[in-house]
Design an enzyme around this catalytic site. Sequence first.
Site, PDB file in Angstrom:
ATOM      1  N   ASP A 277      -1.543 -12.350  -4.128  1.00 40.89           N
ATOM      2  CA  ASP A 277       0.262 -11.711  -3.157  1.00 40.89           C
ATOM      3  C   ASP A 277       0.248 -12.686  -2.753  1.00 40.89           C
ATOM      4  O   ASP A 277      -0.018 -13.708  -2.704  1.00 40.89           O
ATOM      5  CB  ASP A 277      -0.639 -11.284  -2.010  1.00 40.89           C
ATOM      6  CG  ASP A 277      -0.948  -9.656  -2.104  1.00 40.89           C
ATOM      7  OD1 ASP A 277      -0.729  -9.088  -3.293  1.00 40.89           O
ATOM      8  OD2 ASP A 277      -2.000  -9.217  -1.464  1.00 40.89           O
ATOM      9  N   ASP A 435       1.678   2.927  -1.382  1.00 40.96           N
ATOM     10  CA  ASP A 435       0.992   2.407  -0.489  1.00 40.96           C
ATOM     11  C   ASP A 435       0.510   3.523   0.327  1.00 40.96           C
ATOM     12  O   ASP A 435       0.798   3.943   0.962  1.00 40.96           O
ATOM     13  CB  ASP A 435       1.545   1.545  -0.200  1.00 40.96           C
ATOM     14  CG  ASP A 435       1.849   0.521  -0.779  1.00 40.96           C
ATOM     15  OD1 ASP A 435       1.585  -0.290  -1.517  1.00 40.96           O
ATOM     16  OD2 ASP A 435       2.730  -0.312  -0.563  1.00 40.96           O
TER      17      ASP A 435
END
Length: 580
Positions: A277, A435
């Site tokens: 990330d 998600d």
Amino acid sequence: MEVPTLSYSQFTTVSGSRQLPLNKLSRNNISFTSPTKFSVRTSAVSGDDSAVTLLDYGAGNVQSIRNAIRYIGLNIKDVHTPEDILNAKRLIFPGVGAFAAMMDVLNNNGMAEALRTYIEKDRPFLGICLGLQLLFESSEENGSVKGLGLISGVVGRFDSSNGCRVPHIGWNALQVKDNSVILDDIANRHVYFVHSYRAVPSEENKEWVSSTCNYGIDFISSIRRGNVHAVQFHPEKSGDVGLSILRKFLLPNSSNAKKPLEGKAKKLAKRVIACLDVRTNDNGDLLVTKGDQYDVREQTKDNEVRNLGKPVELAGQYYLDGADEVSFLNITGFRDFPLGDLPMLQILKYTSENVFVPLTVGGGIRDFTDGNGRYYSSLEVASEYFRSGADKISIGSDAVYAAEEYLKTGIKTGKSSLEQISRVYGNQAVVVSIDPRRQYLTSPFEVGFKSVKVTNLGPNGEEYAWYQCTVNGGREGRPIGAYELAKAVEELGAGEILLNCIDCDGQGKGFDIDLIKLISDAVSIPVIASSGAGTVEHFSEVFSETNASAALAAGIFHRKEVPIQVVKEHLMKEGIEVRM
């Protein structure tokens, strides 16, 4: 891998040989303040007889093969005319994308005939992926399209009805035949495939076949006749094994080539993926971070962004550690940057110079207008990522909106980023990141979305749950379930699903097996399990109890709690095929 209805060339002009403004830039420390300029290295080498001639017709990630050739120590000369093909000392054609579009480009500029002549004269040739398929009579990809017709056979699609997930994505084993030359030293090692179409061996073409691979059926993984070679897999994405193959072709008389270690490859391996990330901290420095249920801030007085390392450095280390893929998730908007100046492009370019496994990038793959008022389509954004070294792009929120519209109308408009990118670059290049957040139910009939009976009861003893999809980094729930979204994006052109779970993110208590089983049983494309890995047992659990093709982790690798190699050694002991 559907056929594009438009030319690739119009999507490859953003960077080219232009100068990109960046400041304070290095491979391991990237931050962004006021612009300065530096030149991007060109690949063309005129008048260099030792240069490798590369036929790049403008589709997909060809940067990786360029980097591999340079890594081996050779220069590159690009093809501009048919005469460049005919005059080549050795020619590599890394075909990427869709068969029909490739043949259109080659036929329209006279290069198809030059290729046919070059190969018929037994000149040194290496075709990669579509560079193998074009040698056959035709392909069934979106209708019957003629190839060069040098090898008997028709390129057809894998049959997903026999349980194989299509596209065929991942590291598989080869059955190498005698005198394959460039494959002679790679027995029992995995190589990386990513394709939906294949050619099969027959009596008519058996003299060409130098290796086969099994994926539901035996298909042709490489051909060789004289100086002509072609491979269905991607050597430039197959680590040290792939580099060995390229050296064998490019430097056939070299005695310095390092032979890859003997392996134990037998079949398609389960993949272990390292995820990074990437975002800026409060000082503007790019760093790798990790969220706790998507919160990347430390719970301290300063509330700073959690810093777990430098993107290019970490990616390189994970490659050496044995990661099967590296995935970058851009969690900073960068919306004021012109497209050619996006920081993630530089991370990809520098990473791909020394990392020879697949690279995926996600975050911000959508239409946008930069700070100068310039509009960019999602297709332009994706194209620039591919040209910078990405093999796959991951779409999140934009795919959710496209799926909602599709389920509402039943119409594929062809205008969504998912549809456009998969149409031009093939569905194998498009990952949809889901998600979801768990929503508990007392009854499976409480909502109009697919629910599951959960292994672990909810906070009030609920026995069921549905998985509500979110957008904008998990901040906004949407009226669509993970099951419905997965089915829809497969229809719209996704080639792979990255399945996260907000409830499990950063917890280290294991993957959400209920969710992963639900989705991996529902679709025929590969599913990557994500969120929750904390021990080696979590990896064997998800592979044993679900149909996941790969498992992704971040924090446990960044913090060195569980090394990648230890994960793979555990999986091997459990009888699960992995690439070592």
